[in-house]
Design a protein around this motif. Structure first.
Motif, PDB file in Angstrom:
ATOM      1  N   MET A  58       0.843  -1.194   0.000  1.00 54.59           N
ATOM      2  CA  MET A  58       0.000   0.000   0.000  1.00 54.59           C
ATOM      3  C   MET A  58       0.877   1.243   0.000  1.00 54.59           C
ATOM      4  O   MET A  58       1.868   1.327   0.725  1.00 54.59           O
ATOM      5  CB  MET A  58      -0.903   0.006   1.231  1.00 54.59           C
ATOM      6  N   LEU A  59       0.490   2.207  -0.810  1.00 52.15           N
ATOM      7  CA  LEU A  59       1.176   3.487  -0.900  1.00 52.15           C
ATOM      8  C   LEU A  59       0.168   4.580  -0.551  1.00 52.15           C
ATOM      9  O   LEU A  59      -0.852   4.737  -1.231  1.00 52.15           O
ATOM     10  CB  LEU A  59       1.716   3.698  -2.315  1.00 52.15           C
ATOM     11  N   VAL A  60       0.441   5.325   0.520  1.00 47.75           N
ATOM     12  CA  VAL A  60      -0.471   6.369   0.997  1.00 47.75           C
ATOM     13  C   VAL A  60       0.170   7.741   0.785  1.00 47.75           C
ATOM     14  O   VAL A  60       1.303   7.969   1.208  1.00 47.75           O
ATOM     15  CB  VAL A  60      -0.811   6.186   2.492  1.00 47.75           C
ATOM     16  N   THR A  61      -0.547   8.616   0.130  1.00 52.48           N
ATOM     17  CA  THR A  61      -0.066   9.969  -0.142  1.00 52.48           C
ATOM     18  C   THR A  61      -0.910  10.965   0.642  1.00 52.48           C
ATOM     19  O   THR A  61      -2.128  11.044   0.448  1.00 52.48           O
ATOM     20  CB  THR A  61      -0.173  10.303  -1.642  1.00 52.48           C
ATOM     21  N   VAL A  62      -0.271  11.706   1.547  1.00 51.55           N
ATOM     22  CA  VAL A  62      -0.972  12.770   2.268  1.00 51.55           C
ATOM     23  C   VAL A  62      -0.736  14.063   1.493  1.00 51.55           C
ATOM     24  O   VAL A  62       0.346  14.635   1.536  1.00 51.55           O
ATOM     25  CB  VAL A  62      -0.486  12.894   3.718  1.00 51.55           C
ATOM     26  N   ALA A  93       1.406  18.286  -7.354  1.00 46.33           N
ATOM     27  CA  ALA A  93       2.300  17.284  -7.940  1.00 46.33           C
ATOM     28  C   ALA A  93       2.202  15.957  -7.193  1.00 46.33           C
ATOM     29  O   ALA A  93       2.266  14.885  -7.803  1.00 46.33           O
ATOM     30  CB  ALA A  93       3.737  17.795  -7.930  1.00 46.33           C
ATOM     31  N   SER A  94       2.041  16.008  -5.868  1.00 45.96           N
ATOM     32  CA  SER A  94       1.921  14.761  -5.107  1.00 45.96           C
ATOM     33  C   SER A  94       0.588  14.074  -5.390  1.00 45.96           C
ATOM     34  O   SER A  94       0.504  12.846  -5.428  1.00 45.96           O
ATOM     35  CB  SER A  94       2.083  15.023  -3.604  1.00 45.96           C
ATOM     36  N   GLY A 104      -1.104   8.916 -10.941  1.00 49.27           N
ATOM     37  CA  GLY A 104      -0.308   8.246 -11.968  1.00 49.27           C
ATOM     38  C   GLY A 104       0.228   6.902 -11.536  1.00 49.27           C
ATOM     39  O   GLY A 104       0.168   5.919 -12.287  1.00 49.27           O
ATOM     40  N   ILE A 105       0.738   6.820 -10.290  1.00 53.00           N
ATOM     41  CA  ILE A 105       1.318   5.557  -9.823  1.00 53.00           C
ATOM     42  C   ILE A 105       0.217   4.512  -9.653  1.00 53.00           C
ATOM     43  O   ILE A 105       0.453   3.305  -9.841  1.00 53.00           O
ATOM     44  CB  ILE A 105       2.108   5.751  -8.505  1.00 53.00           C
ATOM     45  N   SER A 106      -1.006   4.945  -9.334  1.00 51.77           N
ATOM     46  CA  SER A 106      -2.127   4.001  -9.224  1.00 51.77           C
ATOM     47  C   SER A 106      -2.362   3.295 -10.549  1.00 51.77           C
ATOM     48  O   SER A 106      -2.594   2.078 -10.598  1.00 51.77           O
ATOM     49  CB  SER A 106      -3.403   4.735  -8.795  1.00 51.77           C
ATOM     50  N   THR A 108      -1.278  -1.336 -14.617  1.00 54.89           N
ATOM     51  CA  THR A 108      -1.082  -1.577 -16.047  1.00 54.89           C
ATOM     52  C   THR A 108       0.356  -1.934 -16.419  1.00 54.89           C
ATOM     53  O   THR A 108       0.587  -2.866 -17.184  1.00 54.89           O
ATOM     54  CB  THR A 108      -1.500  -0.332 -16.849  1.00 54.89           C
ATOM     55  N   HIS A 109       1.305  -1.208 -15.878  1.00 58.54           N
ATOM     56  CA  HIS A 109       2.695  -1.419 -16.273  1.00 58.54           C
ATOM     57  C   HIS A 109       3.359  -2.525 -15.452  1.00 58.54           C
ATOM     58  O   HIS A 109       4.104  -3.352 -15.990  1.00 58.54           O
ATOM     59  CB  HIS A 109       3.491  -0.124 -16.127  1.00 58.54           C
TER      60      HIS A 109
END
Length: 367
Positions: free
Chosen positions: A215-219, A240-241, A247-249, A254-255
């Protein structure tokens, strides 16, 4: 500090969010409205009441339709952002990294996770402002420095193993106009608020992708949607964050074919932390923001969070407004930062001349 019940009055008191949640639980809840419609159609007493109160019954049908459509939309939101996949989480084995976890929102996140015995690695330039619970490990790290991030990540892997959850919470604000901000101010803001997310992801995502679990969480911040005077660099770094999260989602699914690696973003408004002292505006408590983040993490599902919740109906849609309304709103918020005196914490990279600031440095928590 256990997580508060959904039915507990918010720390901020009775707010518009309180009213919204109450309406969602009643008038816009299909489990409440649909049975009333069925009773009105298929029971003699219900049919009689519906006939006698035709206007009220039409309103009830409209509410039922809206509540069903809202539930379907919410169901689709959850399924699509989670790639129609489920995953299992064993919180006795997971390892969580929290940046900016020494104080503020990060501190509350760490303590809520530690209450459940979850292993947590805190990455922060300042020392913990609390006594670390047994499952919490502190790693001093200058998040404005890629080399420091690489070194701290190696120490975490050696001490705790590969992290499965990364919470990018640390942030920086300088509170200057574009022309008053030095090159060092601007670089520092983006180093901590944006670039650190990339460098930390490069350290920890490969193992999550290999396991197809993590899991990647961005505040981020509401400022990602609405920049105001004297915080242009901050707003731009948060925008940008937010783009990084979005984008990373897509890339993960996909990639990298890692469709079970979850992504969460939190876009919160002004929060009562040392970073934004003096900011003029209604304030959230850091514990409120932390609870929403931790609840989402413990569900093990991707999500797009916003606080206050009612801002969903306004803030992301501002860019679709006529230009005279957009520009007028941003200029109308010119006084929000006039009394700002947020705390700054010096970074080691400053002394080393590595893209630091010339006066006082960054902070450790945010918004």
């Amino acid at each position: 500090m256990p997580i508060r019940s959904e039915w507990t009055l918010a720390r901020e008191g009775w707010t518009l969010d309180t009213t919204t949640r109450l309406l969602k639980a009643t008038a816009f809840n299909p489990l409440f409205t649909v049975p009333l419609i069925l009773a009105a159609k298929y029971t003699s007493r219900g049919s009689q009441l519906a006939f006698q109160n035709e206007t009220l019954f039409r309103a009830l049908r409209s509410l039922a339709a809206l509540s069903v459509l809202g539930s379907i939309s919410g169901w689709l939101d959850d399924k699509v952002v989670n790639n129609w996949k489920s995953d299992e989480w064993d919180w006795k084995k997971e390892v969580v990294v929290v940046t900016g976890g020494a104080d503020g929102i990060g501190k509350s996140i760490v303590l809520l996770l530690a209450e459940k015995g979850i292993k947590v690695a805190v990455l922060d330039v300042q020392k913990l402002t609390y006594e670390a619970p047994p499952s919490v490990h502190y790693f001093q790290c200058d998040l404005a420095s890629k080399d420091a991030i690489t070194s701290a990540a190696s120490s975490i892997r050696t001490t705790l193993g590969d992290p499965t959850v990364l919470i990018n919470n640390a942030g920086c604000a300088r509170g200057k106009t574009v022309l008053d901000a030095s090159e060092q101010d601007i670089r520092l803001t983006f180093n901590v608020n944006t670039l650190a997310h990339y460098f930390l992801a490069q350290q920890f995502l490969p193992s999550m992708i290999a396991q197809n679990h993590g899991m990647l969480v961005t505040v981020a911040s509401l400022a990602a949607y609405l920049p105001v005077p004297k915080m242009v660099d901050y707003a731009a770094s948060k925008a940008a964050s937010l783009a990084f999260h979005e984008g990373i989602s897509a890339e993960l699914a996909t990639h990298y074919k890692a469709d079970k690696v979850r992504t969460i973003v939190m876009c919160q408004g002004y929060t009562r932390t040392p970073l934004f002292e003096g900011f003029k505006g209604s304030a959230l408590y850091p514990e409120t923001v932390a609870e929403e983040i931790v609840k989402a993490v413990l569900k093990g599902r991707s999500a797009h969070l916003m606080l206050p919740e009612n801002h969903w109906g306004v803030v992301p849609k501002i860019r679709s407004w006529p230009l005279w309304m957009q520009y007028g709103l941003r200029k109308g918020l010119k006084n929000l930062m006039e009394g700002w005196h947020g705390r700054q914490v010096a970074q080691p990279s400053e002394a080393q001349g590595e893209k630091g600031v010339e006066e006082s440095g960054v902070l450790v928590e945010e918004h």
